[in-house]
Scaffold this motif. Structure first.
Motif, PDB file in Angstrom:
ATOM      1  N   LEU A  57      -0.606  37.750  26.809  1.00  0.00           N
ATOM      2  CA  LEU A  57      -1.513  38.321  27.808  1.00  0.00           C
ATOM      3  C   LEU A  57      -1.423  37.552  29.118  1.00  0.00           C
ATOM      4  O   LEU A  57      -1.528  38.128  30.207  1.00  0.00           O
ATOM      5  CB  LEU A  57      -2.960  38.296  27.308  1.00  0.00           C
ATOM      6  CG  LEU A  57      -3.275  39.217  26.134  1.00  0.00           C
ATOM      7  CD1 LEU A  57      -4.747  39.140  25.785  1.00  0.00           C
ATOM      8  CD2 LEU A  57      -2.900  40.654  26.457  1.00  0.00           C
ATOM      9  N   ASP A  58      -1.215  36.266  29.018  1.00  0.00           N
ATOM     10  CA  ASP A  58      -1.145  35.447  30.217  1.00  0.00           C
ATOM     11  C   ASP A  58       0.100  35.768  31.032  1.00  0.00           C
ATOM     12  O   ASP A  58       0.102  35.725  32.259  1.00  0.00           O
ATOM     13  CB  ASP A  58      -1.145  33.957  29.850  1.00  0.00           C
ATOM     14  CG  ASP A  58      -1.926  33.136  30.851  1.00  0.00           C
ATOM     15  OD1 ASP A  58      -2.089  31.925  30.618  1.00  0.00           O
ATOM     16  OD2 ASP A  58      -2.361  33.697  31.868  1.00  0.00           O
ATOM     17  N   GLU A  67     -10.953  38.650  32.799  1.00  0.00           N
ATOM     18  CA  GLU A  67      -9.798  38.352  31.937  1.00  0.00           C
ATOM     19  C   GLU A  67      -9.254  36.954  32.240  1.00  0.00           C
ATOM     20  O   GLU A  67      -8.923  36.181  31.337  1.00  0.00           O
ATOM     21  CB  GLU A  67      -8.716  39.401  32.182  1.00  0.00           C
ATOM     22  CG  GLU A  67      -7.668  39.474  31.095  1.00  0.00           C
ATOM     23  CD  GLU A  67      -6.755  40.668  31.276  1.00  0.00           C
ATOM     24  OE1 GLU A  67      -7.223  41.795  31.004  1.00  0.00           O
ATOM     25  OE2 GLU A  67      -5.603  40.465  31.690  1.00  0.00           O
ATOM     26  N   ARG A  68      -9.167  36.618  33.506  1.00  0.00           N
ATOM     27  CA  ARG A  68      -8.634  35.329  33.931  1.00  0.00           C
ATOM     28  C   ARG A  68      -9.505  34.183  33.403  1.00  0.00           C
ATOM     29  O   ARG A  68      -8.999  33.183  32.884  1.00  0.00           O
ATOM     30  CB  ARG A  68      -8.591  35.283  35.477  1.00  0.00           C
ATOM     31  CG  ARG A  68      -7.843  34.112  36.062  1.00  0.00           C
ATOM     32  CD  ARG A  68      -6.338  34.242  35.887  1.00  0.00           C
ATOM     33  NE  ARG A  68      -5.879  33.407  34.794  1.00  0.00           N
ATOM     34  CZ  ARG A  68      -4.816  33.670  34.036  1.00  0.00           C
ATOM     35  NH1 ARG A  68      -4.107  34.759  34.239  1.00  0.00           N
ATOM     36  NH2 ARG A  68      -4.459  32.863  33.085  1.00  0.00           N
ATOM     37  N   SER A  78      -9.530  30.007  27.036  1.00  0.00           N
ATOM     38  CA  SER A  78      -8.962  30.194  25.686  1.00  0.00           C
ATOM     39  C   SER A  78      -7.914  29.146  25.360  1.00  0.00           C
ATOM     40  O   SER A  78      -7.731  28.784  24.200  1.00  0.00           O
ATOM     41  CB  SER A  78      -8.337  31.579  25.561  1.00  0.00           C
ATOM     42  OG  SER A  78      -9.323  32.573  25.478  1.00  0.00           O
ATOM     43  N   ARG A  91      -6.086  25.503  16.611  1.00  0.00           N
ATOM     44  CA  ARG A  91      -4.757  25.324  16.007  1.00  0.00           C
ATOM     45  C   ARG A  91      -4.586  23.927  15.452  1.00  0.00           C
ATOM     46  O   ARG A  91      -4.051  23.718  14.364  1.00  0.00           O
ATOM     47  CB  ARG A  91      -3.666  25.600  17.053  1.00  0.00           C
ATOM     48  CG  ARG A  91      -3.470  27.056  17.383  1.00  0.00           C
ATOM     49  CD  ARG A  91      -2.590  27.189  18.598  1.00  0.00           C
ATOM     50  NE  ARG A  91      -1.284  26.576  18.373  1.00  0.00           N
ATOM     51  CZ  ARG A  91      -0.557  25.988  19.318  1.00  0.00           C
ATOM     52  NH1 ARG A  91      -1.015  25.911  20.569  1.00  0.00           N
ATOM     53  NH2 ARG A  91       0.631  25.474  19.036  1.00  0.00           N
ATOM     54  N   ARG A 105      -2.562  34.857  23.443  1.00  0.00           N
ATOM     55  CA  ARG A 105      -2.886  34.248  24.738  1.00  0.00           C
ATOM     56  C   ARG A 105      -1.644  34.163  25.613  1.00  0.00           C
ATOM     57  O   ARG A 105      -1.674  34.503  26.793  1.00  0.00           O
ATOM     58  CB  ARG A 105      -3.488  32.852  24.510  1.00  0.00           C
ATOM     59  CG  ARG A 105      -4.015  32.202  25.784  1.00  0.00           C
ATOM     60  CD  ARG A 105      -4.219  30.700  25.590  1.00  0.00           C
ATOM     61  NE  ARG A 105      -2.958  29.978  25.387  1.00  0.00           N
ATOM     62  CZ  ARG A 105      -2.090  29.686  26.354  1.00  0.00           C
ATOM     63  NH1 ARG A 105      -2.332  30.058  27.611  1.00  0.00           N
ATOM     64  NH2 ARG A 105      -0.981  29.019  26.071  1.00  0.00           N
ATOM     65  N   ARG A 106      -0.538  33.729  25.011  1.00  0.00           N
ATOM     66  CA  ARG A 106       0.701  33.583  25.792  1.00  0.00           C
ATOM     67  C   ARG A 106       1.156  34.944  26.307  1.00  0.00           C
ATOM     68  O   ARG A 106       1.576  35.068  27.456  1.00  0.00           O
ATOM     69  CB  ARG A 106       1.800  32.955  24.928  1.00  0.00           C
ATOM     70  CG  ARG A 106       1.553  31.498  24.616  1.00  0.00           C
ATOM     71  CD  ARG A 106       2.704  30.881  23.863  1.00  0.00           C
ATOM     72  NE  ARG A 106       2.426  29.486  23.537  1.00  0.00           N
ATOM     73  CZ  ARG A 106       3.362  28.559  23.362  1.00  0.00           C
ATOM     74  NH1 ARG A 106       4.639  28.869  23.455  1.00  0.00           N
ATOM     75  NH2 ARG A 106       3.022  27.318  23.057  1.00  0.00           N
ATOM     76  N   ILE A 152      -8.298  27.622  21.806  1.00  0.00           N
ATOM     77  CA  ILE A 152      -7.280  27.927  20.798  1.00  0.00           C
ATOM     78  C   ILE A 152      -6.498  26.664  20.443  1.00  0.00           C
ATOM     79  O   ILE A 152      -6.117  26.451  19.283  1.00  0.00           O
ATOM     80  CB  ILE A 152      -6.354  29.051  21.292  1.00  0.00           C
ATOM     81  CG1 ILE A 152      -7.162  30.363  21.397  1.00  0.00           C
ATOM     82  CG2 ILE A 152      -5.174  29.249  20.361  1.00  0.00           C
ATOM     83  CD1 ILE A 152      -6.429  31.483  22.105  1.00  0.00           C
ATOM     84  N   LEU A 199      -8.909  33.850  29.629  1.00  0.00           N
ATOM     85  CA  LEU A 199      -7.584  33.293  29.296  1.00  0.00           C
ATOM     86  C   LEU A 199      -7.534  31.804  29.610  1.00  0.00           C
ATOM     87  O   LEU A 199      -7.003  31.005  28.820  1.00  0.00           O
ATOM     88  CB  LEU A 199      -6.491  34.041  30.060  1.00  0.00           C
ATOM     89  CG  LEU A 199      -6.138  35.424  29.495  1.00  0.00           C
ATOM     90  CD1 LEU A 199      -5.166  36.149  30.412  1.00  0.00           C
ATOM     91  CD2 LEU A 199      -5.550  35.321  28.104  1.00  0.00           C
ATOM     92  N   GLU A 203      -2.863  31.986  19.707  1.00  0.00           N
ATOM     93  CA  GLU A 203      -2.019  31.380  20.748  1.00  0.00           C
ATOM     94  C   GLU A 203      -0.940  32.365  21.176  1.00  0.00           C
ATOM     95  O   GLU A 203      -0.632  32.487  22.365  1.00  0.00           O
ATOM     96  CB  GLU A 203      -1.394  30.080  20.223  1.00  0.00           C
ATOM     97  CG  GLU A 203      -0.371  29.428  21.151  1.00  0.00           C
ATOM     98  CD  GLU A 203      -0.954  28.902  22.461  1.00  0.00           C
ATOM     99  OE1 GLU A 203      -2.197  28.971  22.669  1.00  0.00           O
ATOM    100  OE2 GLU A 203      -0.167  28.433  23.308  1.00  0.00           O
ATOM    101  N   ALA A 204      -0.365  33.086  20.213  1.00  0.00           N
ATOM    102  CA  ALA A 204       0.666  34.068  20.549  1.00  0.00           C
ATOM    103  C   ALA A 204       0.092  35.152  21.465  1.00  0.00           C
ATOM    104  O   ALA A 204       0.722  35.547  22.453  1.00  0.00           O
ATOM    105  CB  ALA A 204       1.222  34.696  19.272  1.00  0.00           C
ATOM    106  N   PHE A 210       4.373  27.025  17.316  1.00  0.00           N
ATOM    107  CA  PHE A 210       4.491  26.594  18.716  1.00  0.00           C
ATOM    108  C   PHE A 210       4.394  25.073  18.781  1.00  0.00           C
ATOM    109  O   PHE A 210       3.378  24.519  19.247  1.00  0.00           O
ATOM    110  CB  PHE A 210       3.401  27.235  19.579  1.00  0.00           C
ATOM    111  CG  PHE A 210       3.421  28.740  19.577  1.00  0.00           C
ATOM    112  CD1 PHE A 210       2.388  29.464  19.000  1.00  0.00           C
ATOM    113  CD2 PHE A 210       4.476  29.440  20.147  1.00  0.00           C
ATOM    114  CE1 PHE A 210       2.398  30.847  18.988  1.00  0.00           C
ATOM    115  CE2 PHE A 210       4.497  30.828  20.151  1.00  0.00           C
ATOM    116  CZ  PHE A 210       3.452  31.538  19.562  1.00  0.00           C
ATOM    117  N   ASN A 237       3.192  22.768  22.115  1.00  0.00           N
ATOM    118  CA  ASN A 237       1.861  22.368  22.580  1.00  0.00           C
ATOM    119  C   ASN A 237       0.858  22.216  21.438  1.00  0.00           C
ATOM    120  O   ASN A 237      -0.343  22.361  21.633  1.00  0.00           O
ATOM    121  CB  ASN A 237       1.325  23.355  23.639  1.00  0.00           C
ATOM    122  CG  ASN A 237       0.999  24.728  23.058  1.00  0.00           C
ATOM    123  OD1 ASN A 237       1.409  25.044  21.942  1.00  0.00           O
ATOM    124  ND2 ASN A 237       0.276  25.530  23.812  1.00  0.00           N
TER     125      ASN A 237
END
Lengths: 559, 178
Positions: A555-556, B138-139, B145, B153, A552-553, B149, B142, A549-550, B164, B167
């Protein structure tokens, strides 16, 4: 065979050259019993006490050798003491100093391909007799390890052959060649990762008993200490996920001065570890850092595991605590949060030591196990990415799209090195000890992930999300710094080199990716029946999904 | 059928907590630590077990959808790419598998693993193509993902490593969101 002849065999009676023609029956029976034990319980047979055949000195490391009979064509086997020297494995065709070479050597000369079992690890090998030029150095090492070999040599006219067993694994060698080409990295990192892959053939792992560890430790220290020494009160030491650790008291002579009860720590690699690096790197870094900050003194290293059976080192024991007594934490010291009064005392010290490490200069030839990346190039970044990309390729159980994307991002955005620094690589809470009363840091630990490169790597590690703690809903880095700005401010105020925010972000992404690989690659691989704490490694792997998740955040945001 | 997984795991945890843990020598910190982790791990398994099949089915279906979307994006510029054809074929098989009830969890996981390897190849192909295609790939990854993810999690939240809370969902909510 008579008692007199057995006494001659054991070296306690006079023997003329070539007087002993064959091994005594009693010796043959004991050797056969050892061979049978190896076939049924290789871990127990690995360290065998040859006192039963009249060889004093305690248990010695033994292997089982499978070879082809030159007349029968059948697979035959025998168990024998082995010697590790300069990264090679060898056995000795002494046959008790009796006349004539042993049959197994004649078979190997006919067909040198064999299979070697060292404990429960097995691999194919090719045998070769060392050359006359190589023999003197080998022989000097062998008789130091096993004095009886000198007695055997004295009773026979033949020059007792030393036989090296060169490991062969064509498929693995091909795989290694591909990995090295795709991910060129430092030689000592390549050695450690290669050893890990070769060890992967080990089908089971038995945690050594304290008695076994004590015997091996005695052999290890005997190589380094000329004066008598005494190991007392050997016991296991908990804490940390990557090494088997033991605590003991040592009475010894240090530069002519007799010392009693020195508390020492023995760190050994398990069969597989969450962190696979060379002990020489850790040893050299600790020696370097000891000039700058409190670090456990390192004394002796067994880099190839020649005496201990696995790479090991001995350091002094440092007193101190990881966290305030009333504070909780997750495993290996993660999740420690320091209250305000502790932060006020610890943060300046922490920043000062980190800054001093990064500014420290290297003497020519210092830290020989490390590559010095060139300033003004991307070499430092590339070596790091290749190290961890190779580790992921070797250790993953399943691919992760976010890990692939991250590697691509890292390679597209590699920073240029502006100053070559010594980097700890894991400078977080849990890896330093402090005095509970004075709150002075008493020791910085766990140097095994260290490297030469960009100082931003240490700060990047601290600011990764995995090490966030919370106080009244407010996040802290490593339980110490309430913001990235606060960390940078403390670091620069302590004399640290200037911090570039873009470079720091790259290293935060890199460190998060590395943590991901450690969790979902290395931890799971090592915890698959080859370590002393598989359950801890399995537990740790869960952190990999927070790290996903870290990534993903990050890179996003940046793209 | 009795006893259920939950019943058995609860009994294990009680035995370890009430009988075994008090008997462990407090000087043996390694044993104490590993016992605590075993108890925690059983608790985590208990939270997962009811959703295990749903989880693996969803994983497989999602990975198939990702593979197909990536293959379709790559095919625009690289119509002859062999990995695209392989991805479509694997995704089609996976979709059929994901709809079946008579498959083991390990079969579903194995199929997911195969798709993940193909997805990695497709991402690498995208990186080697034009900058625009690379960004598109990539888009896609992401965006997908986030759900993947989020599920993972939620599944391991019991280990206490998540940082986190904004969420982090329950397992059921994460699977429903998929």
């Amino acid at each position: 065979m008579s008692t007199e002849e057995m006494e001659k065999y054991k070296g306690t009676g006079p023997v003329a050259v070539n007087e002993l023609k064959v091994l005594p029956d009693q010796v043959v029976l004991e050797l056969e019993a050892h061979r049978q034990l190896y076939l049924t319980d290789p871990e127990r047979a690995h360290y065998w006490d040859p006192a039963v055949i009249g060889v004093p000195g305690g248990p010695v490391p033994c292997l089982l050798l499978e070879y082809t009979g030159r007349k029968s064509g059948k697979t035959l086997s025998m168990a024998i003491q082995y010697y590790r020297f300069k990264g090679q494995l060898a056995i000795v065709a002494s046959k008790g100093g009796t006349e004539g070479n042993p049959a197994w050597l004649l078979n190997l000369l006919d067909n040198p391909r064999c299979r070697v079992h060292v404990g429960s690890q097995a691999f194919d090998a090719v045998a070769r007799v060392v050359t006359p030029e190589e023999r003197p150095e080998w022989w000097e090492f062998i008789v130091r390890e096993q004095p009886m070999q000198a007695i055997y040599q004295a009773r026979t006219a033949r020059a007792i052959p030393v036989v090296v067993l060169d490991r062969v694994d064509e498929e693995l060698d091909r795989q290694l060649a591909q990995l090295r080409e795709r991910y060129p990295t430092e030689p000592t990192i390549d050695q450690a990762l290669t050893r890990k892959l070769r060890n992967r053939s080990r089908t089971s792992y038995a945690i050594p008993t304290l008695e076994q560890v004590g015997q091996r430790l005695t052999r290890f220290l005997a190589r380094h200490l000329d004066e008598p020494f005494d190991i007392r009160n050997l016991r296991t030491l908990t804490g940390g996920a990557s090494k088997e650790q033991y605590l003991f008291e040592l009475d010894w002579t240090d530069n002519g001065q007799r010392r009693t009860g020195d508390r020492m720590v023995l760190r050994c690699d398990p069969a597989a570890s969450i962190v696979e690096t060379a002990r020489s790197r850790e040893f050299e870094l600790m020696r370097h850092a000891a000039r700058l900050m409190p670090v456990p003194p390192v004394y002796w290293i067994d880099d190839e595991g020649e005496a201990m059976g696995t790479p090991s080192l001995v350091s002094g024991f440092i007193t101190g605590v990881q966290k305030p007594a009333f504070t909780a934490s997750n495993v290996t010291g993660m999740g420690i949060h320091f209250p305000r009064e502790y932060r006020d005392a610890l943060c300046p010290q922490y920043a000062r030591y980190m800054a001093a490490l990064h500014r420290s200069e290297l003497a020519p030839g210092e830290l020989p196990s490390f590559v010095r990346p060139k300033v003004g190039t991307q070499q430092a970044s590339e070596l790091l990415v290749n190290w961890w990309a190779r580790t992921w390729a070797e250790d993953l159980y399943e691919h992760a799209p976010i890990a692939t994307l991250t590697e691509q991002w890292l390679r597209r955005n590699m920073p240029v090195l502006d100053h070559l620094s010594v980097v700890h690589g894991d400078f977080r809470t849990g890896n330093f000890l402090f005095d509970e009363k004075t709150r002075a840091i008493t020791g910085v630990l766990d140097w095994e992930l260290g490297y030469l490169g960009d100082r931003h790597g240490d700060l990047g590690w601290v600011v990764t999300d995995l090490y966030l703690t919370y106080e009244d809903g407010h996040p802290f880095h490593c339980g110490l710094f309430d913001s990235t700005d606060a960390l940078i401010e403390a670091y620069e105020a302590a004399g640290g080199l200037p911090i570039n925010r873009t470079t720091l972000h790259w290293h935060k992404v890199f460190c998060t990716w590395k943590q991901f690989i450690l969790s979902l690659g290395c931890a799971l691989r090592a915890g698959d029946g080859r370590s002393h704490q598989d359950i801890l490694l399995s537990w740790l792997s869960a952190g990999g999904y927070t790290l996903s998740e870290a990534l993903r955040r990050m890179l996003d945001q940046r793209g | 059928m009795q006893p259920s997984f939950e019943y058995s795991i609860d009994a294990m945890v009680r035995a370890l907590t009430q009988t075994v843990q008090p008997a462990v020598n407090p000087e043996d910190k390694a044993a104490a630590e590993q016992l605590a982790i075993v108890i925690g791990s059983l608790g985590m398994l208990r939270s997962q077990i009811d959703h295990a099949h749903w989880f693996e089915h969803t994983e497989l279906a999602d990975m198939a959808a990702l593979a197909e979307e990536l293959a379709a994006a790559l095919a625009v510029e690289l119509p002859e790419l062999r990995s695209c054809a392989a991805a479509h074929a694997a995704a089609a098989e996976a979709r059929v598998l994901a709809m079946r009830h008579d498959v083991t969890l390990s079969t579903l996981r194995e199929a997911s693993r195969g798709l993940r390897a193909l997805v990695t190849d497709l991402i690498s192909e995208g990186a080697n193509a034009s900058a625009a295609l690379g960004e598109r790939i990539e888009r896609i990854v992401l965006d997908r993902s986030m759900r993947q993810i989020g599920r993972e999690r939620a599944y391991v939240a019991g280990a206490g490593f998540d940082v986190f809370p904004d969420n982090l969902m329950s397992i059921a909510d994460a699977l429903n969101a998929s």
